[in-house]
Design a protein around this motif. Structure first.
Motif, PDB file in Angstrom:
ATOM      1  N   HIS A 166      -3.887   5.103   5.225  1.00 55.17           N
ATOM      2  CA  HIS A 166      -3.238   4.746   6.496  1.00 55.17           C
ATOM      3  C   HIS A 166      -1.902   4.039   6.216  1.00 55.17           C
ATOM      4  CE1 HIS A 166      -6.014   1.425   5.419  1.00 55.17           C
ATOM      5  NE2 HIS A 166      -4.991   0.660   5.744  1.00 55.17           N
ATOM      6  N   HIS A 179       2.535  -1.467   4.559  1.00 51.67           N
ATOM      7  CA  HIS A 179       1.961  -0.121   4.531  1.00 51.67           C
ATOM      8  C   HIS A 179       3.069   0.921   4.692  1.00 51.67           C
ATOM      9  CE1 HIS A 179      -1.758  -2.350   4.915  1.00 51.67           C
ATOM     10  NE2 HIS A 179      -2.492  -1.251   4.886  1.00 51.67           N
ATOM     11  N   HIS A 204       0.827  -1.214   0.000  1.00 53.41           N
ATOM     12  CA  HIS A 204       0.000   0.000   0.000  1.00 53.41           C
ATOM     13  C   HIS A 204       0.860   1.262   0.000  1.00 53.41           C
ATOM     14  CE1 HIS A 204      -3.751  -2.219   0.847  1.00 53.41           C
ATOM     15  NE2 HIS A 204      -2.947  -3.049   1.495  1.00 53.41           N
ATOM     16  N   HIS A 261      -5.906   0.259  -1.255  1.00 51.77           N
ATOM     17  CA  HIS A 261      -7.278  -0.062  -0.874  1.00 51.77           C
ATOM     18  C   HIS A 261      -8.271   0.613  -1.820  1.00 51.77           C
ATOM     19  CE1 HIS A 261      -6.518  -2.152   2.897  1.00 51.77           C
ATOM     20  NE2 HIS A 261      -5.684  -1.201   3.275  1.00 51.77           N
TER      21      HIS A 261
END
Ligand SMILES: [Zn+2]
Ligand SMILES: [Zn+2]
Length: 240
Positions: free
Chosen positions: A16, A202, A10, A41
């Motif tokens: 986030h 992330h 991500h 996402h």
């Protein structure tokens, strides 16, 4: 074992996560990966982005970045869809056709845990969609699933099941993932269903971190030929 890819990561676009697309690409190249997929996402995740972000992604020149970052790393642009109640998803067919790789998974802001039967039913609908390639983290104990049914349907539909390294982190909010992964992997061995180990990074430091996944693979004696991380060619066969 040889591990040349990470197909679940991500960027800051997810809302986030902490690095840009180019920072993630550079980090993957520096780590020597042969393939990195950026899978932000899809829009129903709070804080994520508009569908246009995904439908516009054909403008990203993947080869330009391969050259820019050393010439050895291939880049795929995709998305991690939210499975919605009833087995629906949050990007259109038209948009999915523009992506190189598509994951789908259950997330609490988008799908309130229901019954094992409902989760299994909705996964089956996802597995029947020819534009989706990977079921991500089906190991979350908050969403019990009939793993034998899931694995058989994945096999029948030529899909990939993910062994999510982050799920195996004790700090992860998914529940009892290890126990569920073991159950899934045993059925994968029985039915010869391939899996892929992903970081779900992330942040750039987590790219390619599959240590917990590989440890579990070794503990179970899971066969290397069913782990797609060893070969870009094997992966691309599943995406085509
Ligand atoms: Zn996320
Ligand atoms: Zn996820």
């Amino acid at each position: 074992m040889k591990d040349v890819m990470d197909t679940h990561t991500h960027t800051i676009v997810s809302g986030h996560a902490y690095n840009t697309m180019t920072e993630m690409m550079q980090a993957a190249a520096e780590k020597g990966l042969e393939l990195l997929a950026i899978t932000d996402h899809a829009p129903k995740m709070p804080g994520s982005t508009h569908p246009f972000y995904f439908s516009n992604s054909s403008m990203i020149d993947r080869d330009y970045y391969t050259k820019k970052f050393g010439g050895k790393t291939r880049y795929l642009i995709g998305s991690e869809l939210n499975i919605l109640p009833g087995g629906n998803i949050d990007l259109s067919e038209e948009t999915l056709k523009k992506l190189d790789i598509v994951l789908a998974s259950l997330h609490t802001p988008c799908y309130k845990p229901a019954t094992k039967e409902e989760h299994t039913h909705d996964y089956l609908r996802i597995l029947e969609n020819p534009l989706i390639h990977i079921i991500a983290h089906p190991d979350d104990g908050r969403y019990p699933v009939d793993f034998e049914v899931l694995v058989k349907a994945a096999k029948a539909n030529h899909k990939i099941l993910e062994l999510n390294n982050h799920s195996l982190d004790p700090l992860c909010t998914r529940e009892n993932a290890r126990e569920h992964d073991i159950c899934m992997l045993k059925f994968c061995m029985e039915y010869q269903q391939p899996i892929i180990i992903n970081s779900d990074a992330h942040i750039e430091t987590e790219i390619g971190n599959h240590a917990r996944g590989w440890q579990l693979i070794e503990e179970l004696g899971f066969p290397e030929e069913l782990v797609l991380n060893t070969s870009v060619e094997k992966l691309l066969n599943y995406l085509s």
